[in-house]
Design a protein around this motif. Sequence first.
Motif, short mmCIF file in Angstrom:
data_model
loop_
_atom_site.label_atom_id
_atom_site.label_comp_id
_atom_site.label_asym_id
_atom_site.label_seq_id
_atom_site.Cartn_x
_atom_site.Cartn_y
_atom_site.Cartn_z
N MET A 114 -9.36 -0.39 -11.11
CA MET A 114 -8.48 0.77 -10.99
C MET A 114 -7.02 0.36 -11.12
SD MET A 114 -10.53 2.61 -7.86
CE MET A 114 -9.36 3.90 -7.49
N GLN A 115 -6.67 -0.76 -10.48
CA GLN A 115 -5.30 -1.26 -10.60
C GLN A 115 -4.98 -1.63 -12.05
OE1 GLN A 115 -3.23 -0.87 -8.37
NE2 GLN A 115 -3.77 -1.61 -6.33
N LYS A 119 -2.13 -0.08 -14.59
CA LYS A 119 -1.16 -0.93 -15.27
C LYS A 119 -1.13 -0.62 -16.76
CE LYS A 119 0.12 -5.73 -16.16
NZ LYS A 119 1.56 -5.48 -15.92
N ARG A 120 -2.30 -0.44 -17.36
CA ARG A 120 -2.35 -0.10 -18.79
C ARG A 120 -1.69 1.27 -19.02
NH1 ARG A 120 -7.59 -2.33 -18.24
NH2 ARG A 120 -8.50 -0.24 -18.05
N THR A 165 -0.35 1.14 5.05
CA THR A 165 0.10 -0.26 5.05
C THR A 165 0.30 -0.82 3.65
OG1 THR A 165 -1.20 -0.58 7.09
CG2 THR A 165 -0.38 -2.56 5.98
N ALA A 166 -0.63 -0.54 2.74
CA ALA A 166 -0.58 -1.14 1.40
C ALA A 166 0.63 -0.66 0.62
CB ALA A 166 -1.86 -0.81 0.63
N LYS A 167 1.19 -1.59 -0.14
CA LYS A 167 2.28 -1.27 -1.07
C LYS A 167 1.69 -1.17 -2.48
CE LYS A 167 5.68 -3.78 1.73
NZ LYS A 167 4.71 -4.15 2.79
N ALA A 168 2.52 -0.80 -3.45
CA ALA A 168 2.05 -0.67 -4.83
C ALA A 168 1.37 -1.94 -5.29
CB ALA A 168 3.23 -0.35 -5.74
N TRP A 169 0.22 -1.79 -5.93
CA TRP A 169 -0.59 -2.86 -6.51
C TRP A 169 -1.38 -3.65 -5.47
CZ3 TRP A 169 -0.78 -1.15 -11.03
CH2 TRP A 169 0.36 -0.72 -11.72
N THR A 208 -5.97 -11.38 -10.17
CA THR A 208 -5.08 -11.41 -11.33
C THR A 208 -5.00 -10.01 -11.93
OG1 THR A 208 -5.66 -13.70 -11.78
CG2 THR A 208 -4.64 -12.46 -13.56
N LEU A 209 -3.80 -9.46 -11.90
CA LEU A 209 -3.61 -8.11 -12.45
C LEU A 209 -3.44 -8.15 -13.97
CD1 LEU A 209 -3.30 -5.12 -11.85
CD2 LEU A 209 -0.87 -5.51 -11.43
#
Length: 217
Positions: A114-115, A119-120, A165-169, A208-209
């Motif tokens: 999903m991440q 990104k694409r 809590t989570a930030k982008a990515w 690895t993104l």
Amino acid sequence: MGQKRAIATSASEERLEKLLEERLNPGSNQEIIDKRIWDLFGETWCVMFTDLSGFSRGVAKFGIIHFLQTIYESQRILIPVLDEFDGILMKDEGDSLMVLFRNTNKAIQCAIHMQKACKRYNEGRTAEEQILLCVGLGFGKILKIGDTDVFGAEVNAASKLGEDTAKAWEILVTNAVKENADETTDFDFEGISEIPPGSDGAYRLVYTLEEPKWVVL
């Protein structure tokens, strides 16, 4: 005086409502009733909560049409990935999704893909058009009430990690997710200090993104 709010919209909810009413009766054996509720509705799942970073600020700045467009585009991108990894979409509220998985590693791989899909999508788009995804994952025995809702400590922990809590990515997971994930070489875990209530540990998924770049010889 006021009208009783109807909870029951399914057979499962009707059964739960009756047991909760019985639990409230003076002298009721709450321990036995609790066991009946867990026997009826207790299931083991990996639960995912997603959120979009900076979404509220974007709505305030760019208006309701921007809100609707972002919701539409995020679901268009993410729901096919959920289907690919056998996720069951239980609920969507605003910019958030709640999803269940039977397999913990599929949930992790789904979050990673999903991440990557986001990104694409973001390539070549302006900052306000980009979709910045946050994900939280929990795993364990929860109360699943029909196909409408789930409750439990790991549900609450995953919601806290993904939506607050989570930030982008970032993909944040509870200790139970880490303990139930198969060994693999394409992701790892690093501890974080913000441990949500209901979990005995929390981790950031290290992955690895960037997509691999193939060199043609």
